[in-house]
Design a protein around this motif. Structure first.
Motif, PDB file in Angstrom:
ATOM      1  N   TYR A  47       0.845  -1.207   0.000  1.00  0.00           N
ATOM      2  CA  TYR A  47       0.000   0.000   0.000  1.00  0.00           C
ATOM      3  C   TYR A  47       0.876   1.251   0.000  1.00  0.00           C
ATOM      4  O   TYR A  47       0.631   2.200  -0.767  1.00  0.00           O
ATOM      5  CB  TYR A  47      -0.928  -0.014   1.213  1.00  0.00           C
ATOM      6  CG  TYR A  47      -1.648   1.303   1.423  1.00  0.00           C
ATOM      7  CD1 TYR A  47      -2.791   1.623   0.687  1.00  0.00           C
ATOM      8  CD2 TYR A  47      -1.167   2.239   2.330  1.00  0.00           C
ATOM      9  CE1 TYR A  47      -3.428   2.846   0.859  1.00  0.00           C
ATOM     10  CE2 TYR A  47      -1.798   3.457   2.511  1.00  0.00           C
ATOM     11  CZ  TYR A  47      -2.929   3.754   1.778  1.00  0.00           C
ATOM     12  OH  TYR A  47      -3.552   4.970   1.940  1.00  0.00           O
ATOM     13  N   GLU A  48       1.895   1.277   0.843  1.00  0.00           N
ATOM     14  CA  GLU A  48       2.778   2.441   0.916  1.00  0.00           C
ATOM     15  C   GLU A  48       3.464   2.696  -0.428  1.00  0.00           C
ATOM     16  O   GLU A  48       3.620   3.859  -0.847  1.00  0.00           O
ATOM     17  CB  GLU A  48       3.825   2.231   2.007  1.00  0.00           C
ATOM     18  CG  GLU A  48       3.264   2.288   3.414  1.00  0.00           C
ATOM     19  CD  GLU A  48       4.313   1.974   4.458  1.00  0.00           C
ATOM     20  OE1 GLU A  48       4.295   2.626   5.519  1.00  0.00           O
ATOM     21  OE2 GLU A  48       5.149   1.070   4.224  1.00  0.00           O
ATOM     22  N   LYS A  57      -1.522  10.684  -0.615  1.00  0.00           N
ATOM     23  CA  LYS A  57      -1.259  10.928   0.799  1.00  0.00           C
ATOM     24  C   LYS A  57      -1.963   9.874   1.639  1.00  0.00           C
ATOM     25  O   LYS A  57      -3.122   9.530   1.378  1.00  0.00           O
ATOM     26  CB  LYS A  57      -1.757  12.326   1.192  1.00  0.00           C
ATOM     27  CG  LYS A  57      -1.439  12.721   2.634  1.00  0.00           C
ATOM     28  CD  LYS A  57      -1.897  14.148   2.898  1.00  0.00           C
ATOM     29  CE  LYS A  57      -1.559  14.578   4.325  1.00  0.00           C
ATOM     30  NZ  LYS A  57      -2.023  15.966   4.609  1.00  0.00           N
ATOM     31  N   PHE A  58      -1.275   9.361   2.642  1.00  0.00           N
ATOM     32  CA  PHE A  58      -1.830   8.368   3.562  1.00  0.00           C
ATOM     33  C   PHE A  58      -2.162   9.059   4.884  1.00  0.00           C
ATOM     34  O   PHE A  58      -1.282   9.568   5.569  1.00  0.00           O
ATOM     35  CB  PHE A  58      -0.825   7.239   3.772  1.00  0.00           C
ATOM     36  CG  PHE A  58      -1.166   6.272   4.887  1.00  0.00           C
ATOM     37  CD1 PHE A  58      -2.472   6.062   5.309  1.00  0.00           C
ATOM     38  CD2 PHE A  58      -0.165   5.544   5.499  1.00  0.00           C
ATOM     39  CE1 PHE A  58      -2.770   5.168   6.326  1.00  0.00           C
ATOM     40  CE2 PHE A  58      -0.449   4.638   6.511  1.00  0.00           C
ATOM     41  CZ  PHE A  58      -1.756   4.457   6.932  1.00  0.00           C
ATOM     42  N   VAL A  59      -3.447   9.086   5.218  1.00  0.00           N
ATOM     43  CA  VAL A  59      -3.909   9.568   6.520  1.00  0.00           C
ATOM     44  C   VAL A  59      -4.539   8.401   7.257  1.00  0.00           C
ATOM     45  O   VAL A  59      -5.378   7.686   6.699  1.00  0.00           O
ATOM     46  CB  VAL A  59      -4.929  10.724   6.360  1.00  0.00           C
ATOM     47  CG1 VAL A  59      -5.596  11.046   7.697  1.00  0.00           C
ATOM     48  CG2 VAL A  59      -4.247  11.964   5.799  1.00  0.00           C
ATOM     49  N   VAL A 233      -6.348  -1.541  -7.360  1.00  0.00           N
ATOM     50  CA  VAL A 233      -4.898  -1.418  -7.492  1.00  0.00           C
ATOM     51  C   VAL A 233      -4.192  -2.387  -6.551  1.00  0.00           C
ATOM     52  O   VAL A 233      -3.213  -3.048  -6.930  1.00  0.00           O
ATOM     53  CB  VAL A 233      -4.451   0.037  -7.233  1.00  0.00           C
ATOM     54  CG1 VAL A 233      -2.924   0.126  -7.209  1.00  0.00           C
ATOM     55  CG2 VAL A 233      -5.011   0.967  -8.299  1.00  0.00           C
ATOM     56  N   LEU A 234      -4.673  -2.495  -5.322  1.00  0.00           N
ATOM     57  CA  LEU A 234      -4.072  -3.435  -4.376  1.00  0.00           C
ATOM     58  C   LEU A 234      -4.188  -4.873  -4.883  1.00  0.00           C
ATOM     59  O   LEU A 234      -3.219  -5.644  -4.839  1.00  0.00           O
ATOM     60  CB  LEU A 234      -4.741  -3.304  -3.005  1.00  0.00           C
ATOM     61  CG  LEU A 234      -4.329  -2.088  -2.173  1.00  0.00           C
ATOM     62  CD1 LEU A 234      -5.288  -1.860  -1.018  1.00  0.00           C
ATOM     63  CD2 LEU A 234      -2.907  -2.257  -1.644  1.00  0.00           C
ATOM     64  N   VAL A 239      -2.290  -8.312  -3.534  1.00  0.00           N
ATOM     65  CA  VAL A 239      -2.744  -8.220  -2.141  1.00  0.00           C
ATOM     66  C   VAL A 239      -4.131  -8.843  -2.035  1.00  0.00           C
ATOM     67  O   VAL A 239      -5.058  -8.406  -2.734  1.00  0.00           O
ATOM     68  CB  VAL A 239      -2.783  -6.755  -1.664  1.00  0.00           C
ATOM     69  CG1 VAL A 239      -3.370  -6.671  -0.256  1.00  0.00           C
ATOM     70  CG2 VAL A 239      -1.379  -6.152  -1.688  1.00  0.00           C
ATOM     71  N   PRO A 240      -4.326  -9.845  -1.171  1.00  0.00           N
ATOM     72  CA  PRO A 240      -5.648 -10.473  -1.035  1.00  0.00           C
ATOM     73  C   PRO A 240      -6.596  -9.562  -0.259  1.00  0.00           C
ATOM     74  O   PRO A 240      -6.271  -9.120   0.842  1.00  0.00           O
ATOM     75  CB  PRO A 240      -5.355 -11.763  -0.264  1.00  0.00           C
ATOM     76  CG  PRO A 240      -4.119 -11.467   0.517  1.00  0.00           C
ATOM     77  CD  PRO A 240      -3.315 -10.502  -0.315  1.00  0.00           C
ATOM     78  N   MET A 241      -7.769  -9.289  -0.844  1.00  0.00           N
ATOM     79  CA  MET A 241      -8.710  -8.334  -0.266  1.00  0.00           C
ATOM     80  C   MET A 241     -10.018  -9.020   0.118  1.00  0.00           C
ATOM     81  O   MET A 241     -10.389 -10.059  -0.429  1.00  0.00           O
ATOM     82  CB  MET A 241      -9.014  -7.214  -1.274  1.00  0.00           C
ATOM     83  CG  MET A 241      -7.807  -6.406  -1.717  1.00  0.00           C
ATOM     84  SD  MET A 241      -7.040  -5.451  -0.381  1.00  0.00           S
ATOM     85  CE  MET A 241      -8.386  -4.353   0.096  1.00  0.00           C
TER      86      MET A 241
END
Length: 320
Positions: A47-48, A57-59, A233-234, A239-241
């Protein structure tokens, strides 16, 4: 005081401007909790990377914790909430999950940029006697609660010397990171899991962070400006969601998450300590939309939580 930047920790709370030393202490605590969580939840690094490459931006929207409520010893939400109240947080919403025997309270800080806290507890007295006995046997070794003196030092952290602040931070981190009882027996944790995966999770992980949460609204770039786009995108990176999004398009709160990672935990097997794999934590996504404030009649972003959605997200740590 320990500071994440001096340790190479680039947590999501460093963009928040602290207005006093107590706020700064809280932000350092959050980034140090983030560092432990991030080292365990491998999906966070992906994710980063996506956020950095997109210029987004990550909040952090909220941090979640789990507890078990018992009378002997006295445990539950207060086991953690008093620390955060000493840091300036106040309760804002109360939630009930009768089918899961859970209560929860969400806390907010006077600084609106701070993450919210979601602390839940399982009412152990509503479980069967065999399960209660298994929890009681484990909780017989529960450490002493955090002292009134420690809480007083947290509340007046601006008045103590830097080396004392460092020692205080280590005490608080240990309260979260160190499981507060001797390792549960393999039999006990299995018995508890059959009745409540939530209760077994707490026996396994204590008061460690259950999850951090990205506020999708903060991304600020078109390719990640909705929860659907972020999930896509993940997924595209492996990335398993979670299969479904909690909340319909346009509703006041929409949530999803990665699957939970599995880590090794210590359990007792007879007279020996052994490790077994157990589900730990997931990384959550939250998209918040505007509602009419009933007090002012103005449009404002919804900052609470919704019981049915939280119920389904609790299940993300169920063992397969």
């Amino acid at each position: 005081m320990i500071h994440p930047t001096t340790m190479g920790i680039l947590g999501p709370h460093q963009h928040i401007n602290a207005r006093d030393q107590r706020e700064q202490f809280a932000l350092v605590l959050f980034d140090l909790l983030w560092d432990r969580y991030r080292s365990r939840v491998s999906y966070v690094a992906e994710y980063e990377r996506i956020i950095e490459e997109a210029g987004a931006k990550f909040v952090n929207d909220h941090i979640a914790f789990r507890t078990l409520a018992t009378n002997e010893p006295s445990t539950g939400i207060a086991s953690l909430s008093r620390i955060f109240e000493a840091l300036g947080f106040r309760p804002r919403g109360v939630y009930y999950f009768p089918d899961k025997h859970l209560n929860a309270i969400h806390y907010q800080h006077r600084n609106p940029r701070f993450p919210k806290l979601f602390i839940s507890e399982l009412k152990t007295w509503e479980l069967g006697s065999e399960v209660r006995d298994a929890i009681s046997d484990t909780f017989g070794t529960h450490r002493d609660p955090i002292s009134d003196e420690t809480l007083a030092r947290i509340a007046s952290v601006h008045r103590i010397r830097e080396e004392q602040q460092t020692m205080l931070m280590q005490t608080i981190l240990s309260h979260f990171h160190d499981v507060p009882w001797a390792p549960a027996s393999r039999e006990a944790i299995s018995t508890v899991h059959e009745a409540s995966q939530y209760a077994a999770w707490v026996l396994a992980h204590g008061y460690n962070v259950n999850h951090f949460t990205s506020l999708v609204n903060s991304h600020g770039v078109e390719q990640l400006d909705s929860i659907e786009k972020t999930i896509d995108v993940l997924r595209s990176t492996g990335v398993p969601m979670k299969k479904e999004i909690e909340g319909k398009p346009g509703s006041k709160l929409r949530q999803s998450a990665t699957e939970a990672v599995v880590i090794d935990i210590e359990v007792r097997d007879g007279n020996q300590l052994v490790t077994v794999p157990w589900t730990y934590a997931y990384f959550e996504l939250a998209e918040r939309n505007d509602i009419v404030d009933p007090e002012t009649s103005k449009m404002t972003r919804f900052e609470g939580f919704l019981g049915p959605q939280a119920t389904n997200l609790f299940e993300m740590t169920r063992r397969g």
